[in-house]
Design a protein around this motif. Structure first.
Motif, PDB file in Angstrom:
ATOM      1  N   MET A   1      16.783  41.069  73.771  1.00 56.28           N
ATOM      2  CA  MET A   1      15.853  40.503  72.782  1.00 56.28           C
ATOM      3  C   MET A   1      16.635  40.117  71.525  1.00 56.28           C
ATOM      4  SD  MET A   1      12.560  40.003  71.769  1.00 56.28           S
ATOM      5  CE  MET A   1      11.368  41.221  72.385  1.00 56.28           C
ATOM      6  N   LEU A   2      16.595  38.833  71.153  1.00 59.09           N
ATOM      7  CA  LEU A   2      17.221  38.349  69.925  1.00 59.09           C
ATOM      8  C   LEU A   2      16.146  38.236  68.847  1.00 59.09           C
ATOM      9  CD1 LEU A   2      19.452  35.456  71.352  1.00 59.09           C
ATOM     10  CD2 LEU A   2      20.068  37.836  71.002  1.00 59.09           C
ATOM     11  N   VAL A   3      16.358  38.929  67.739  1.00 64.85           N
ATOM     12  CA  VAL A   3      15.368  38.960  66.661  1.00 64.85           C
ATOM     13  C   VAL A   3      16.021  38.490  65.372  1.00 64.85           C
ATOM     14  CG1 VAL A   3      13.743  40.385  65.381  1.00 64.85           C
ATOM     15  CG2 VAL A   3      14.213  40.901  67.774  1.00 64.85           C
ATOM     16  N   GLY A   4      15.464  37.465  64.756  1.00 62.79           N
ATOM     17  CA  GLY A   4      16.020  36.977  63.502  1.00 62.79           C
ATOM     18  C   GLY A   4      15.292  35.754  63.006  1.00 62.79           C
ATOM     19  N   PRO A   5      15.492  35.386  61.745  1.00 70.48           N
ATOM     20  CA  PRO A   5      14.803  34.230  61.157  1.00 70.48           C
ATOM     21  C   PRO A   5      15.138  32.935  61.885  1.00 70.48           C
ATOM     22  CG  PRO A   5      15.890  35.554  59.467  1.00 70.48           C
ATOM     23  CD  PRO A   5      16.382  36.054  60.773  1.00 70.48           C
ATOM     24  N   THR A   6      14.328  31.916  61.671  1.00 70.64           N
ATOM     25  CA  THR A   6      14.564  30.626  62.299  1.00 70.64           C
ATOM     26  C   THR A   6      15.873  30.002  61.815  1.00 70.64           C
ATOM     27  OG1 THR A   6      13.620  28.427  62.694  1.00 70.64           O
ATOM     28  CG2 THR A   6      13.260  29.384  60.522  1.00 70.64           C
ATOM     29  N   GLY A   7      16.556  29.294  62.720  1.00 71.47           N
ATOM     30  CA  GLY A   7      17.789  28.598  62.356  1.00 71.47           C
ATOM     31  C   GLY A   7      19.003  29.487  62.227  1.00 71.47           C
ATOM     32  N   THR A   8      18.981  30.677  62.856  1.00 69.98           N
ATOM     33  CA  THR A   8      20.128  31.584  62.743  1.00 69.98           C
ATOM     34  C   THR A   8      21.014  31.570  63.986  1.00 69.98           C
ATOM     35  OG1 THR A   8      18.661  33.395  63.432  1.00 69.98           O
ATOM     36  CG2 THR A   8      19.063  33.146  61.077  1.00 69.98           C
ATOM     37  N   GLY A   9      20.643  30.825  65.026  1.00 73.29           N
ATOM     38  CA  GLY A   9      21.528  30.667  66.173  1.00 73.29           C
ATOM     39  C   GLY A   9      21.090  31.371  67.437  1.00 73.29           C
TER      40      GLY A   9
ATOM     41  N   LEU B   1      18.288  45.220  71.816  1.00 76.31           N
ATOM     42  CA  LEU B   1      17.856  44.504  70.616  1.00 76.31           C
ATOM     43  C   LEU B   1      19.080  43.988  69.861  1.00 76.31           C
ATOM     44  CD1 LEU B   1      14.935  46.532  68.989  1.00 76.31           C
ATOM     45  CD2 LEU B   1      14.878  44.176  69.771  1.00 76.31           C
ATOM     46  N   ALA B   2      19.167  42.684  69.696  1.00 71.84           N
ATOM     47  CA  ALA B   2      20.282  42.076  68.971  1.00 71.84           C
ATOM     48  C   ALA B   2      19.742  41.406  67.712  1.00 71.84           C
ATOM     49  CB  ALA B   2      20.998  41.053  69.845  1.00 71.84           C
ATOM     50  N   PRO B   3      19.955  42.006  66.542  1.00 69.81           N
ATOM     51  CA  PRO B   3      19.401  41.439  65.304  1.00 69.81           C
ATOM     52  C   PRO B   3      20.286  40.342  64.718  1.00 69.81           C
ATOM     53  CG  PRO B   3      20.505  43.508  64.822  1.00 69.81           C
ATOM     54  CD  PRO B   3      20.633  43.296  66.308  1.00 69.81           C
ATOM     55  N   LEU B   4      19.657  39.296  64.188  1.00 74.08           N
ATOM     56  CA  LEU B   4      20.363  38.228  63.487  1.00 74.08           C
ATOM     57  C   LEU B   4      19.822  38.145  62.067  1.00 74.08           C
ATOM     58  CD1 LEU B   4      19.893  37.186  66.665  1.00 74.08           C
ATOM     59  CD2 LEU B   4      21.210  35.264  65.817  1.00 74.08           C
ATOM     60  N   HIS B   5      20.697  37.923  61.096  1.00 71.35           N
ATOM     61  CA  HIS B   5      20.276  37.880  59.703  1.00 71.35           C
ATOM     62  C   HIS B   5      20.305  36.446  59.173  1.00 71.35           C
ATOM     63  CE1 HIS B   5      24.480  37.355  58.526  1.00 71.35           C
ATOM     64  NE2 HIS B   5      24.786  38.350  59.340  1.00 71.35           N
ATOM     65  N   GLU B   6      19.681  36.241  58.036  1.00 71.31           N
ATOM     66  CA  GLU B   6      19.648  34.918  57.424  1.00 71.31           C
ATOM     67  C   GLU B   6      21.055  34.456  57.066  1.00 71.31           C
ATOM     68  OE1 GLU B   6      17.026  34.793  54.128  1.00 71.31           O
ATOM     69  OE2 GLU B   6      15.212  35.019  55.329  1.00 71.31           O
ATOM     70  N   LEU B   7      21.283  33.158  57.188  1.00 71.19           N
ATOM     71  CA  LEU B   7      22.593  32.591  56.889  1.00 71.19           C
ATOM     72  C   LEU B   7      22.706  32.294  55.395  1.00 71.19           C
ATOM     73  CD1 LEU B   7      22.724  30.126  59.899  1.00 71.19           C
ATOM     74  CD2 LEU B   7      24.006  32.251  59.689  1.00 71.19           C
ATOM     75  N   ASP B   8      23.797  32.747  54.790  1.00 71.69           N
ATOM     76  CA  ASP B   8      24.003  32.463  53.367  1.00 71.69           C
ATOM     77  C   ASP B   8      24.763  31.148  53.198  1.00 71.69           C
ATOM     78  OD1 ASP B   8      26.585  33.075  54.105  1.00 71.69           O
ATOM     79  OD2 ASP B   8      26.665  34.990  53.055  1.00 71.69           O
ATOM     80  N   GLU B   9      25.058  30.811  51.960  1.00 64.21           N
ATOM     81  CA  GLU B   9      25.708  29.534  51.669  1.00 64.21           C
ATOM     82  C   GLU B   9      27.084  29.435  52.323  1.00 64.21           C
ATOM     83  OE1 GLU B   9      27.528  27.464  47.710  1.00 64.21           O
ATOM     84  OE2 GLU B   9      25.508  28.308  47.507  1.00 64.21           O
ATOM     85  N   THR B  10      27.834  30.543  52.319  1.00 66.48           N
ATOM     86  CA  THR B  10      29.173  30.551  52.916  1.00 66.48           C
ATOM     87  C   THR B  10      29.104  30.291  54.412  1.00 66.48           C
ATOM     88  OG1 THR B  10      29.891  32.157  51.252  1.00 66.48           O
ATOM     89  CG2 THR B  10      31.277  31.912  53.194  1.00 66.48           C
TER      90      THR B  10
ATOM     91  N   ALA C   1      31.216  18.175  48.442  1.00 66.19           N
ATOM     92  CA  ALA C   1      30.015  17.559  49.013  1.00 66.19           C
ATOM     93  C   ALA C   1      29.381  18.487  50.042  1.00 66.19           C
ATOM     94  CB  ALA C   1      30.368  16.219  49.657  1.00 66.19           C
ATOM     95  N   LEU C   2      30.227  19.136  50.877  1.00 65.55           N
ATOM     96  CA  LEU C   2      29.717  20.068  51.882  1.00 65.55           C
ATOM     97  C   LEU C   2      29.072  21.286  51.234  1.00 65.55           C
ATOM     98  CD1 LEU C   2      32.617  19.941  54.515  1.00 65.55           C
ATOM     99  CD2 LEU C   2      30.427  18.754  54.572  1.00 65.55           C
ATOM    100  N   VAL C   3      29.657  21.748  50.122  1.00 62.00           N
ATOM    101  CA  VAL C   3      29.071  22.888  49.395  1.00 62.00           C
ATOM    102  C   VAL C   3      27.667  22.539  48.923  1.00 62.00           C
ATOM    103  CG1 VAL C   3      29.237  24.297  47.306  1.00 62.00           C
ATOM    104  CG2 VAL C   3      31.278  23.885  48.690  1.00 62.00           C
ATOM    105  N   LEU C   4      27.501  21.344  48.422  1.00 59.77           N
ATOM    106  CA  LEU C   4      26.204  20.913  47.914  1.00 59.77           C
ATOM    107  C   LEU C   4      25.191  20.747  49.055  1.00 59.77           C
ATOM    108  CD1 LEU C   4      24.854  20.345  45.286  1.00 59.77           C
ATOM    109  CD2 LEU C   4      25.690  17.991  45.375  1.00 59.77           C
ATOM    110  N   ILE C   5      25.657  20.268  50.206  1.00 53.25           N
ATOM    111  CA  ILE C   5      24.778  20.161  51.382  1.00 53.25           C
ATOM    112  C   ILE C   5      24.287  21.538  51.808  1.00 53.25           C
ATOM    113  CG2 ILE C   5      24.743  19.595  53.848  1.00 53.25           C
ATOM    114  CD1 ILE C   5      26.635  17.247  53.191  1.00 53.25           C
ATOM    115  N   ALA C   6      25.192  22.533  51.777  1.00 50.54           N
ATOM    116  CA  ALA C   6      24.813  23.907  52.125  1.00 50.54           C
ATOM    117  C   ALA C   6      23.767  24.446  51.146  1.00 50.54           C
ATOM    118  CB  ALA C   6      26.051  24.802  52.141  1.00 50.54           C
ATOM    119  N   LYS C   7      23.895  24.102  49.871  1.00 55.19           N
ATOM    120  CA  LYS C   7      22.921  24.548  48.861  1.00 55.19           C
ATOM    121  C   LYS C   7      21.529  23.961  49.138  1.00 55.19           C
ATOM    122  CE  LYS C   7      26.115  25.231  44.964  1.00 55.19           C
ATOM    123  NZ  LYS C   7      25.858  26.695  44.850  1.00 55.19           N
ATOM    124  N   ILE C   8      21.496  22.690  49.534  1.00 59.08           N
ATOM    125  CA  ILE C   8      20.214  22.056  49.851  1.00 59.08           C
ATOM    126  C   ILE C   8      19.575  22.750  51.059  1.00 59.08           C
ATOM    127  CG2 ILE C   8      19.073  19.904  50.501  1.00 59.08           C
ATOM    128  CD1 ILE C   8      21.457  18.418  49.221  1.00 59.08           C
TER     129      ILE C   8
END
Length: 437
Positions: free
Chosen positions: A119-127, A313-322, A356-363
């Protein structure tokens, strides 16, 4: 007068020696070449049937080279950024699952190894989906994705749970033995939770009913899979498929389970209120899924029997800017590399500046849908270039700079979001200027 000799005939089919190509003589009997061919065919068919009934594990083991957990983890690292805990848990779980199938030992002869689904548990868009796809590619086994939201209890409008087995069989080129070693990813599993804690007069056919229908498949059973899909054709042909060795990986965002986890550990995450009254997300809140337990899923709406059949149970966490920045440029299938390859087909060199990539990650962080936001942002920034340049054929180089992304923020984003991002950019520029001075 001499007595005429009796004619030589085949002792099996009684054909005369002039009617066949050759007769082989034995002690008092003869057999023709045609009967020899029939005997050889019968023996070959019996041997083939015996091999089909008894699976040769040694042959399967030779065909599939099973990588060790560390090798599986290294493969995942090439394609998936972050989520170290989840990748470690999955690597061990997948290795143990296929080791159980392909390896044998004389130790503990009375002990039977049971299947452990994941079971993979984590927010949307985490992989979550990407992890399952990447595993199937590494192991070279049939793989299919089933959307749990379309499933209903058998007999009701919607897809029966057997439909996912049919898709797996189709991916395996209708090879039953190959399909029985495949992987099925159950997406949006959190959407089939019980609709109410209390008993209801009406049937919960797309919630608890689906969980009940999936139990036997997850545990391992022999299922009649209709070749035309569904059970609307009672006289259609069925294929018997054993799910005992099919690995089921379920994934879900479980939005709202964070509050259940916090209540269980009797500890609310600390934070400060911003000007608009929103609570700031703290580091503890971002990693809250790492503390998830089966009882949290039970309170969320999964039934105990269903949770028991997905013990890992395999937990996934939200992705940060890095992490989002790394996703843009580091993996083998990185988004920037995909667009570079796409533009190279028109003999155009595409480069992205780091700022530019840093700013895309912020958006992407502001959109709160994880890594899924990255592609739509880059697509929109690149749209004019992809529309105009292939036609004129003049430009040979394109560079996406911070100014391009800033212009995108002004033109495409909502006023509130664009002002917030632009203010953040200005503040950082002022800080850099002061440090430089």
């Amino acid at each position: 007068m001499t007595k005429e000799k009796d004619p030589i005939v085949c002792s099996f089919c009684n054909k005369h020696q002039d009617q066949v190509t050759r007769l082989v003589a034995g002690p008092g009997i003869y057999i023709c070449d045609e009967c020899i061919d029939v005997c050889a065919t019968v023996i070959h068919e019996e041997e083939s049937q015996k091999k089909a009934e008894t699976v040769d594990v040694a042959d399967d083991a030779e065909q599939m080279v099973l990588p060790k957990p560390k090798a599986i983890n290294e493969w995942l690292n090439k394609h998936i950024i972050g989520q170290d805990i989840a990748k470690r848990v999955i690597s061990v779980g997948v290795y143990n699952h296929y080791k159980r199938i392909f390896k044998k030992t004389d130790a503990y002869p009375d002990t039977e190894l049971q299947k452990s689904n994941i079971m993979l548990v984590g927010p949307t868009g985490t992989g979550k989906t990407l992890i399952a796809q990447t595993l199937a590619k590494l192991l070279n086994v049939p793989f299919t994705i089933a959307d749990a939201t379309t499933l209903t209890e058998s007999g009701y409008v919607g897809e029966d749970v057997e439909s996912m087995l049919l898709r797996l069989l189709q991916v395996a080129d209708n090879d039953v033995k190959k399909a029985e070693r495949g992987i099925i990813y159950l997406d949006e599993i959190d959407k089939i939770t019980r609709k109410s804690e209390s008993a209801s007069i009406t049937r919960d056919v797309s919630g608890e009913g689906v969980q009940q229908a999936l139990l036997k498949l997850l545990e391992g059973s022999k299922v009649n899979v209709p070749l035309r899909g569904g059970r609307k054709h009672p006289q259609q042909e069925f294929v018997l498929l054993d799910t005992a060795n099919i690995l089921f990986i379920a994934g879900g965002a479980f939005h709202g389970v964070e509050e259940i986890i916090e209540k269980r550990i009797n500890k609310r995450s600390m934070g400060f209120l911003t000007e608009d009254g929103q609570k700031e997300v703290t580091a503890e809140r971002e990693t809250i899924f790492e503390q998830i337990q089966p009882e949290d899923l039970l309170k969320f709406g999964l039934i105990p029997e269903f949770i028991g059949r997905l013990p890992i149970l395999a937990p996934l966490h939200e992705l940060d800017e890095t992490a989002l920045l790394s996703i843009l440029k580091d993996p083998q299938n990185a988004l920037t590399k995909q667009f570079q390859k796409l533009m190279k087909m028109d003999n155009i060199d595409l480069t992205f500046k780091d700022d530019a990539l840093v700013l895309i990650a912020k958006i992407a962080i502001k959109r709160k849908v994880g890594a899924r936001a990255l592609r739509s942002i880059v697509e929109e920034i690149m749209m004019d270039h992809m529309y105009n340049i292939p036609e004129d054929g003049k430009a040979k180089k394109i560079t996406i700079t911070k100014d391009n992304v800033t212009q995108y923020i002004k033109d495409k984003l909502s006023t509130e979001l664009s002002e917030e991002l632009l203010k953040e950019i200005d503040n950082k520029s002022e800080t850099k200027a002061k440090l430089a001075a």
